[in-house]
Write an enzyme that holds these catalytic residues in place. Structure first.
Site, PDB file in Angstrom:
ATOM      1  N   ASN A 191       0.802  -1.233   0.000  1.00 33.03           N
ATOM      2  CA  ASN A 191       0.000   0.000   0.000  1.00 33.03           C
ATOM      3  C   ASN A 191       0.834   1.283   0.000  1.00 33.03           C
ATOM      4  OD1 ASN A 191       0.714  -0.691   2.662  1.00 33.03           O
ATOM      5  ND2 ASN A 191      -0.960   0.523   3.476  1.00 33.03           N
ATOM      6  N   GLY A 235       2.067  -6.005   7.282  1.00 32.86           N
ATOM      7  CA  GLY A 235       1.142  -6.672   6.366  1.00 32.86           C
ATOM      8  C   GLY A 235      -0.090  -7.130   7.125  1.00 32.86           C
ATOM      9  N   SER A 236      -0.719  -8.168   6.621  1.00 34.99           N
ATOM     10  CA  SER A 236      -1.996  -8.580   7.203  1.00 34.99           C
ATOM     11  C   SER A 236      -1.806  -9.468   8.441  1.00 34.99           C
ATOM     12  CB  SER A 236      -2.810  -9.332   6.158  1.00 34.99           C
ATOM     13  OG  SER A 236      -2.136 -10.522   5.818  1.00 34.99           O
ATOM     14  N   THR A 238      -1.107 -13.212   7.548  1.00 40.39           N
ATOM     15  CA  THR A 238       0.286 -13.521   7.202  1.00 40.39           C
ATOM     16  C   THR A 238       1.152 -13.499   8.466  1.00 40.39           C
ATOM     17  OG1 THR A 238      -0.049 -12.489   5.053  1.00 40.39           O
ATOM     18  CG2 THR A 238       2.224 -12.851   5.701  1.00 40.39           C
ATOM     19  N   ALA A 239       0.855 -12.575   9.368  1.00 43.64           N
ATOM     20  CA  ALA A 239       1.642 -12.484  10.605  1.00 43.64           C
ATOM     21  C   ALA A 239       1.525 -13.761  11.432  1.00 43.64           C
ATOM     22  CB  ALA A 239       1.177 -11.290  11.431  1.00 43.64           C
ATOM     23  N   GLU A 281       3.538  -5.258  12.330  1.00 50.22           N
ATOM     24  CA  GLU A 281       2.649  -4.095  12.141  1.00 50.22           C
ATOM     25  C   GLU A 281       1.516  -4.547  11.226  1.00 50.22           C
ATOM     26  OE1 GLU A 281       3.118  -1.306  13.645  1.00 50.22           O
ATOM     27  OE2 GLU A 281       5.251  -1.147  14.091  1.00 50.22           O
ATOM     28  N   CYS A 328      -3.299   1.360   6.460  1.00 45.44           N
ATOM     29  CA  CYS A 328      -3.691   0.598   7.648  1.00 45.44           C
ATOM     30  C   CYS A 328      -4.375   1.488   8.683  1.00 45.44           C
ATOM     31  CB  CYS A 328      -2.470  -0.068   8.257  1.00 45.44           C
ATOM     32  SG  CYS A 328      -1.172   1.118   8.632  1.00 45.44           S
ATOM     33  N   GLU A 380       7.372   0.586  16.683  1.00 49.09           N
ATOM     34  CA  GLU A 380       8.550   1.132  16.014  1.00 49.09           C
ATOM     35  C   GLU A 380       8.476   2.654  16.099  1.00 49.09           C
ATOM     36  OE1 GLU A 380       9.330  -0.875  12.221  1.00 49.09           O
ATOM     37  OE2 GLU A 380       9.201  -2.831  13.178  1.00 49.09           O
TER      38      GLU A 380
HETATM   39  P1  NAD Z   1       0.179  -9.382   3.128  1.00 48.21           P
HETATM   40  O1  NAD Z   1       0.227  -9.875   4.510  1.00 48.21           O
HETATM   41  O2  NAD Z   1      -0.555 -10.168   2.115  1.00 48.21           O
HETATM   42  O3  NAD Z   1       1.650  -9.202   2.533  1.00 48.21           O
HETATM   43  C1  NAD Z   1       2.622  -8.394   3.166  1.00 48.21           C
HETATM   44  C2  NAD Z   1       3.994  -8.887   2.765  1.00 48.21           C
HETATM   45  O4  NAD Z   1       4.182 -10.193   3.303  1.00 48.21           O
HETATM   46  C3  NAD Z   1       4.213  -9.002   1.267  1.00 48.21           C
HETATM   47  O5  NAD Z   1       5.548  -8.660   0.968  1.00 48.21           O
HETATM   48  C4  NAD Z   1       3.977 -10.492   1.026  1.00 48.21           C
HETATM   49  O6  NAD Z   1       4.630 -10.983  -0.126  1.00 48.21           O
HETATM   50  C5  NAD Z   1       4.580 -11.090   2.288  1.00 48.21           C
HETATM   51  N1  NAD Z   1       4.088 -12.431   2.629  1.00 48.21           N
HETATM   52  C6  NAD Z   1       2.893 -12.995   2.326  1.00 48.21           C
HETATM   53  N2  NAD Z   1       2.846 -14.268   2.809  1.00 48.21           N
HETATM   54  C7  NAD Z   1       4.022 -14.486   3.440  1.00 48.21           C
HETATM   55  C8  NAD Z   1       4.566 -15.594   4.143  1.00 48.21           C
HETATM   56  N3  NAD Z   1       3.900 -16.728   4.289  1.00 48.21           N
HETATM   57  N4  NAD Z   1       5.797 -15.468   4.677  1.00 48.21           N
HETATM   58  C9  NAD Z   1       6.495 -14.323   4.557  1.00 48.21           C
HETATM   59  N5  NAD Z   1       6.046 -13.253   3.890  1.00 48.21           N
HETATM   60  C10 NAD Z   1       4.809 -13.318   3.342  1.00 48.21           C
HETATM   61  O7  NAD Z   1      -0.363  -7.897   3.216  1.00 48.21           O
HETATM   62  P2  NAD Z   1      -0.671  -6.906   2.007  1.00 48.21           P
HETATM   63  O8  NAD Z   1      -1.959  -7.353   1.396  1.00 48.21           O
HETATM   64  O9  NAD Z   1       0.543  -6.744   1.167  1.00 48.21           O
HETATM   65  O10 NAD Z   1      -0.875  -5.520   2.774  1.00 48.21           O
HETATM   66  C11 NAD Z   1      -2.079  -5.110   3.318  1.00 48.21           C
HETATM   67  C12 NAD Z   1      -2.109  -5.356   4.800  1.00 48.21           C
HETATM   68  O11 NAD Z   1      -1.029  -4.688   5.426  1.00 48.21           O
HETATM   69  C13 NAD Z   1      -3.350  -4.807   5.454  1.00 48.21           C
HETATM   70  O12 NAD Z   1      -3.824  -5.732   6.400  1.00 48.21           O
HETATM   71  C14 NAD Z   1      -2.855  -3.556   6.153  1.00 48.21           C
HETATM   72  O13 NAD Z   1      -3.617  -3.121   7.245  1.00 48.21           O
HETATM   73  C15 NAD Z   1      -1.504  -3.969   6.567  1.00 48.21           C
HETATM   74  N6  NAD Z   1      -0.659  -2.809   6.842  1.00 48.21           N
HETATM   75  C16 NAD Z   1      -0.307  -2.528   8.141  1.00 48.21           C
HETATM   76  C17 NAD Z   1       0.452  -1.409   8.421  1.00 48.21           C
HETATM   77  C18 NAD Z   1       0.869  -1.073   9.831  1.00 48.21           C
HETATM   78  O14 NAD Z   1       1.818  -0.310   9.978  1.00 48.21           O
HETATM   79  N7  NAD Z   1       0.217  -1.581  10.857  1.00 48.21           N
HETATM   80  C19 NAD Z   1       0.866  -0.583   7.385  1.00 48.21           C
HETATM   81  C20 NAD Z   1       0.482  -0.892   6.094  1.00 48.21           C
HETATM   82  C21 NAD Z   1      -0.276  -2.020   5.823  1.00 48.21           C
END
Ligand code: NAD
Length: 487
Positions: free
Chosen positions: A155, A231-232, A235-236, A253, A287, A468
């Site tokens: 994003n 990320g999401s 995934t976390a 995050e 986010c 962070e």
């Molecule tokens: P995502 O979790 O699908 O992907 C994030 C990253 O993780 C990408 O680089 C992806 O390739 C990688 N990834 C996916 N599966 C993985 C795995 N099994 N092992 C290791 N890495 C993996 O998220 P997205 O769709 O790219 O981003 C949107 C999400 O991010 C939303 O939920 C949003 O709220 C969140 N987000 C949070 C913040 C914050 O600071 N809290 C900021 C921006 C976005």
């Protein structure tokens, strides 16, 4: 697949060199729906090479003084700033956001992230205590952790990647970064500037590819003791499981379902334009975006009328058009997912006041196949509805009425997330009281997205683990040791 036009082909950046990959993934321009770029589909082998390069570079980089590291980071910031327009155009093409947003938010913030941590690293102090009766002095020392694995989302591509790279290398770590496979271009452009900035080879390595292959290889690598992930939440969870056998240090995050609470003494002429931005900026793909707006009953009708009227003025279209407020969503699949939430709300009996399914989207000829959607406002929706519980991550926001402070705090806290909240009121006592009671890592009152990078950033509950910011990133990207000296 066959490609008619010459495509941009990215390469991994390992040990100071661009390295081709054996297979590639198509990357789309979200505003046209065309494939325009090919991204390395890296896996274990590429991650292994990058980790080895980062390990080799660690002894020299970690023994440099903070000032030497700071100079290189400042030089990199200057180089990105010099090419700001080129970076902004590339970010917009890759992500779908407006060029204006990339030019005024993403790229300036990426530059600032580097400058901020290049400066803050010069000013940390460690602790010291004395036990005179035992003849002992204790002090702490902080050392970099080693090779940091950095995984970022699509994003805010360069903005969030530099938010991780900058503190990691400022503290003396070397890094292997994996940007989102959907938005890799600006990270690749940054790699082209590293040599000129004077960055020693192997300090910053970037491996492109999917989460399942490249991301997971990084998470599972035994020589990467630390993972910073944005990320999401889903995934976390996977990253937590996969890294558990190695006891890795994790910073997570994650997503949000952020409330805005508008009390009847709010200044609506400030609240309405800010809440429009907090709901729809960057196509709602931040986010920190607001997606549940609780309005006190006395001003509910007026708020809804004015809010909808303003939302209808938002222009959606070509990201390069300077009069446009919203560009395209990241992908076809994501657009379908966001739209499906609006359909579900309708099926549950909610009312769609504007946007998806209600108003017509008028797109220029070149953008007919792009992933666009109008700002959408939903009302008469129950707190239990998926639209009020799940992160939609698009230009969709719900507006509901409330009566009392007690009630609204409970409802605002009634989701699994806890990232950011916004409170609108002119009653000083109330904003402090409500801010304290909200389960949220960040609370903005009478404003939104005003950040001081010195202070902690991060979420509660399913929105993350760890914080962070100047001090918090320093603590995360270093290991602390307590040393006792008997004299
Ligand atoms: P995502 O979790 O699908 O992907 C994030 C990253 O993780 C990408 O680089 C992806 O390739 C990688 N990834 C996916 N599966 C993985 C795995 N099994 N092992 C290791 N890495 C993996 O998220 P997205 O769709 O790219 O981003 C949107 C999400 O991010 C939303 O939920 C949003 O709220 C969140 N987000 C949070 C913040 C914050 O600071 N809290 C900021 C921006 C976005």
């Amino acid at each position: 697949m066959a490609h008619s036009k010459a495509l941009l082909v990215l390469e991994n950046f390992i040990a100071g060199k661009f390295v081709p990959c054996s297979s590639y993934i198509d990357s789309y321009n979200p505003s046209t729906g065309d494939v325009y770029c090919r991204v390395p589909d890296s896996g274990k082998e590429e991650v292994e090479a990058a980790v080895r390069a980062a390990k080799d570079a660690f002894p020299v980089w970690s023994s440099k003084s903070p000032l030497e590291r700071s100079r290189i980071m400042n030089k990199l910031a200057d180089l990105i700033e010099h090419d700001l327009e080129e970076f902004a155009q590339a970010e917009s093409k890759d992500q779908g956001k407006t060029v204006t947003f990339a030019r005024t938010v993403d790229i300036p913030r990426a530059v600032y992230n580097l400058r901020f941590f290049a400066s803050s690293i010069l000013h940390h102090t460690t602790e010291c205590t004395e036990m005179a009766s035992l003849g002992c002095v204790h002090y702490t020392s902080r050392e970099p952790v080693g090779v940091a694995g950095l995984i970022s989302p699509w994003n805010l591509p360069l903005y969030l990647l530099t938010w991780k790279i900058a503190p990691a290398i400022a503290c003396g770590n070397t890094v292997v970064a994996k940007p989102s496979e959907m938005t890799s271009v600006t990270a690749w452009m940054m790699c082209k500037l590293l040599e000129k900035a004077g960055m020693p080879h192997g300090v910053v390595n970037v491996v492109f590819g999917t989460g399942a292959k490249a991301g997971e290889a990084l998470v599972c690598h035994p020589d990467v003791p630390l993972i910073s992930f944005t990320g999401s939440t889903l995934t976390a969870q996977r990253i937590t499981e996969k890294s558990a056998p190695h006891c890795k240090k994790l910073s997570l995050e994650l997503g949000g379902k952020n409330p805005a609470i508008v009390f009847d003494d709010a200044n609506l002429s400030q609240c309405i334009p800010t809440t429009l931005r907090s709901s729809f900026a960057n196509q709602g793909e931040i986010c920190l975006c607001t997606s549940r707006i609780f309005v006190q009953r006395g001003i509910y009708n007026e708020f809804v009328k004015r809010f909808v009227a303003e939302a209808k003025k938002w222009k959606v279209g070509s990201p390069s058009d300077p009069t446009v407020d919203m560009g395209a969503l990241i992908s076809k699949e994501h657009l379908e997912k966001v739209r499906s939430y609006v359909k579900k709300a309708q099926a549950e009996g909610a009312r769609i006041l504007c946007g998806e399914g209600v108003d017509s989207l008028d797109l220029p000829a070149g953008n007919q196949k792009g992933y666009f959607m109008l700002p959408t406002i939903i009302t008469e929706v129950k707190d239990e509805s998926c639209c009020m519980q799940e992160e939609i991550f698009g230009p969709v926001t719900c507006v509901v009425a409330f009566d009392t402070e007690e009630e609204v705090v409970k409802r605002a806290n009634g989701v699994k997330y806890g990232l950011a909240a916004t409170v609108w009121s002119s009653n000083v006592g109330r904003v402090h009281r409500v801010a304290r009671r909200l389960q949220s890592g960040l609370v903005w009152t009478n404003c939104w997205l005003v950040r001081d990078l010195n202070l902690p950033f991060g979420g509660m509950k399913a929105s993350g683990i760890g914080r962070e910011g100047a001090k918090d990133s320093y603590e995360f990207f270093t290991e602390v040791k307590t040393i006792t000296i008997k004299h």
